[in-house]
Enzyme design. Structure first.
Site, mmCIF file in Angstrom:
data_model
loop_
_atom_site.group_PDB
_atom_site.id
_atom_site.type_symbol
_atom_site.label_atom_id
_atom_site.label_comp_id
_atom_site.label_asym_id
_atom_site.label_seq_id
_atom_site.Cartn_x
_atom_site.Cartn_y
_atom_site.Cartn_z
ATOM 1 N N LYS A 135 9.347 -32.566 -10.736
ATOM 2 C CA LYS A 135 10.082 -32.934 -11.932
ATOM 3 C C LYS A 135 11.457 -32.292 -11.854
ATOM 4 C CE LYS A 135 9.024 -35.123 -15.824
ATOM 5 N NZ LYS A 135 8.131 -36.231 -16.098
ATOM 6 N N GLY B 128 1.617 -45.221 -33.258
ATOM 7 C CA GLY B 128 2.898 -45.346 -32.563
ATOM 8 C C GLY B 128 3.053 -46.687 -31.883
HETATM 9 P P1 NAI Z 1 8.482 -44.662 -27.839
HETATM 10 O O1 NAI Z 1 9.402 -43.604 -28.311
HETATM 11 O O2 NAI Z 1 9.025 -45.998 -27.475
HETATM 12 O O3 NAI Z 1 7.337 -44.911 -28.936
HETATM 13 C C1 NAI Z 1 6.755 -43.911 -29.703
HETATM 14 C C2 NAI Z 1 6.544 -44.485 -31.089
HETATM 15 O O4 NAI Z 1 5.806 -43.549 -31.864
HETATM 16 C C3 NAI Z 1 7.853 -44.751 -31.834
HETATM 17 O O5 NAI Z 1 7.846 -46.065 -32.337
HETATM 18 C C4 NAI Z 1 7.826 -43.708 -32.949
HETATM 19 O O6 NAI Z 1 8.481 -44.145 -34.124
HETATM 20 C C5 NAI Z 1 6.344 -43.526 -33.169
HETATM 21 N N1 NAI Z 1 5.958 -42.290 -33.832
HETATM 22 C C6 NAI Z 1 6.514 -41.069 -33.735
HETATM 23 N N2 NAI Z 1 5.862 -40.190 -34.508
HETATM 24 C C7 NAI Z 1 4.853 -40.876 -35.112
HETATM 25 C C8 NAI Z 1 3.837 -40.523 -36.024
HETATM 26 N N3 NAI Z 1 3.712 -39.293 -36.510
HETATM 27 N N4 NAI Z 1 2.966 -41.474 -36.407
HETATM 28 C C9 NAI Z 1 3.070 -42.734 -35.962
HETATM 29 N N5 NAI Z 1 4.028 -43.128 -35.099
HETATM 30 C C10 NAI Z 1 4.907 -42.211 -34.684
HETATM 31 O O7 NAI Z 1 7.691 -44.021 -26.614
HETATM 32 P P2 NAI Z 1 6.802 -44.783 -25.532
HETATM 33 O O8 NAI Z 1 7.615 -44.992 -24.313
HETATM 34 O O9 NAI Z 1 6.119 -45.939 -26.166
HETATM 35 O O10 NAI Z 1 5.727 -43.669 -25.186
HETATM 36 C C11 NAI Z 1 4.664 -43.370 -26.081
HETATM 37 C C12 NAI Z 1 3.882 -42.173 -25.564
HETATM 38 O O11 NAI Z 1 3.370 -42.448 -24.274
HETATM 39 C C13 NAI Z 1 4.713 -40.895 -25.421
HETATM 40 O O12 NAI Z 1 3.892 -39.793 -25.717
HETATM 41 C C14 NAI Z 1 5.068 -40.878 -23.959
HETATM 42 O O13 NAI Z 1 5.302 -39.570 -23.482
HETATM 43 C C15 NAI Z 1 3.818 -41.473 -23.343
HETATM 44 N N6 NAI Z 1 4.042 -42.094 -22.046
HETATM 45 C C16 NAI Z 1 4.956 -43.111 -21.915
HETATM 46 C C17 NAI Z 1 5.171 -43.707 -20.690
HETATM 47 C C18 NAI Z 1 6.123 -44.857 -20.528
HETATM 48 O O14 NAI Z 1 6.096 -45.511 -19.481
HETATM 49 N N7 NAI Z 1 6.961 -45.163 -21.518
HETATM 50 C C19 NAI Z 1 4.445 -43.237 -19.479
HETATM 51 C C20 NAI Z 1 3.444 -42.217 -19.748
HETATM 52 C C21 NAI Z 1 3.295 -41.664 -20.983
#
Ligand code: NAI
Length: 347
Positions: A78, A182
């Site tokens: 990383k 989310g």
């Molecule tokens: P993102 O930021 O696009 O989506 C996260 C969503 O969760 C947002 O819409 C946000 O408003 C919502 N959110 C935040 N706090 C919340 C709460 N208390 N209750 C309900 N909703 C809430 O992120 P993404 O890319 O969708 O990733 C989601 C998760 O998956 C993260 O933890 C990330 O680290 C993990 N992840 C993502 C990968 C990727 O390819 N994007 C790969 C591996 C893990």
């Protein structure tokens, strides 16, 4: 400095300060037994260098486990850049970061993480070939294929949810109630896949766009972020932030399966035993959410969409192996995943 931070476990930790561009960065290679270390580059306004070092050590170690469980010929690494991406980032700084990556001669391969975009990686790629995640990857009809791994992460999580439901309930997704916390890049796409397989969806987000769209297009029921983890559903899919599975949330959990995309879902590793004792099947986060790194790997290998898709679908089989062994040995699934990963990279 740093003498109180333990990094003996890591193979290589490199620091960079480029005065001309203001770049301050750390690259950590945790383990490269299975291959060169692959992992994202994060830019974050760390309070100090200790915080940045701790983060890069922790994240690179996690990547070793994730890559091993995803059956990649890659190790874990990383990079972190110290600074606020909206304030301090410049093209010259990205080029300097590219040269820093290049200085490790391929020992570390960089990709996207928080605070970094595909465009930033493309600038880094002017100075180094050891970059992945800048070209089109597996995507679904209507998706922009811009190197963003979220569609692959979502597809991998979907295959993982399917496998977990099969293991726990002995059935498919038709009529199963799934609560998604989310609806961002991954969560919304996961909702689309689940809807297509006949699952009934319950969704929550702190912003309205995703949940409103899911209500309109996927017939999902919107619930408040405070309620989502307490619903009487079959599956909870955490797709927002980490540590959603903690002592308090477990005490009100009614779902029998936890399977979602978020990193670091368990507030602490010992909660795995608590979930096991309560008869709740937990899909270890770094196993089920490995679709992103699998995508990045296939981008690097310039392989076909089909090869990528087949690889993503193996996430289900890997989870089955974890679940079976956990039951046979009466152990928590997160512990078993750690052990299997270590068997692969601690040769
Ligand atoms: P993102 O930021 O696009 O989506 C996260 C969503 O969760 C947002 O819409 C946000 O408003 C919502 N959110 C935040 N706090 C919340 C709460 N208390 N209750 C309900 N909703 C809430 O992120 P993404 O890319 O969708 O990733 C989601 C998760 O998956 C993260 O933890 C990330 O680290 C993990 N992840 C993502 C990968 C990727 O390819 N994007 C790969 C591996 C893990």
């Amino acid at each position: 400095v740093f003498d109180h931070i333990e990094f003996d476990e890591h193979e290589h930790v490199a620091f960079c300060h480029d005065k001309k561009t203001g770049l301050k960065a750390i690259i950590a290679v945790h383990n490269s037994y299975l291959g060169p270390a692959l992992g994202g580059c994060r830019m974050w306004p760390y309070a100090n260098s200790d915080e940045a070092l701790n983060d890069v050590l922790r994240l690179s170690k996690g990547m070793t486990y994730k890559a091993a469980m995803a059956n990649l010929n890659q190790g874990g690494g990383k990079a972190v850049i110290l600074g606020d991406p909206r304030v301090h980032k410049t093209a010259d700084m990205m080029r300097a970061m590219g040269r820093f990556v290049e200085s490790l001669s391929g020992q570390y391969i960089s990709a996207e993480d928080s605070g970094m975009s595909v465009a930033d990686l493309q600038i880094m790629a002017e100075e180094t070939t050891h970059i992945s995640g800048t070209r089109a990857s597996y995507h679904f009809a209507g998706e922009e294929a811009d190197g963003n791994p979220a569609p692959s992460t979502a597809y991998g999580v979907f295959t993982g949810v399917k496998a977990s439901v099969k293991y726990h309930f002995g059935s498919d997704l038709q009529g199963k109630k799934v609560a998604i916390q989310g609806l961002g890049h991954v969560g919304y796409r996961l909702a689309e896949h689940l809807h297509r397989e006949g699952a009934e969806l319950f969704v929550a987000d702190i912003y309205p766009e995703g949940v409103n769209r899911a209500k309109e297009k996927l017939n999902a029921t919107i619930v408040s972020p405070d309620e989502i983890l307490t619903l009487d559903v079959d599956v909870i899919a955490p797709c927002a932030m980490g540590a959603t599975v903690n002592r308090q949330s477990i005490s009100t959990l009614k779902a029998k399966v936890i399977a979602g995309a978020a990193n670091n879902q368990l507030a602490s590793e010992d909660l795995g035993e608590l979930l096991k004792d309560k008869g709740i099947l937990y899909a270890p986060d770094y196993v089920i959410n490995a679709g992103g790194i699998i995508d990045i790997y296939h981008q690097k290998m310039l392989s076909s969409n089909e090869a990528l898709k087949t690889h993503l679908e193996k996430i289900g089989a890997t989870l089955m192996e974890v679940y079976t062994r956990a039951d046979e040995q009466n152990l928590a699934t997160n512990r078993v995943a750690n052990t299997i990963a270590e068997e692969k990279f601690k040769k």
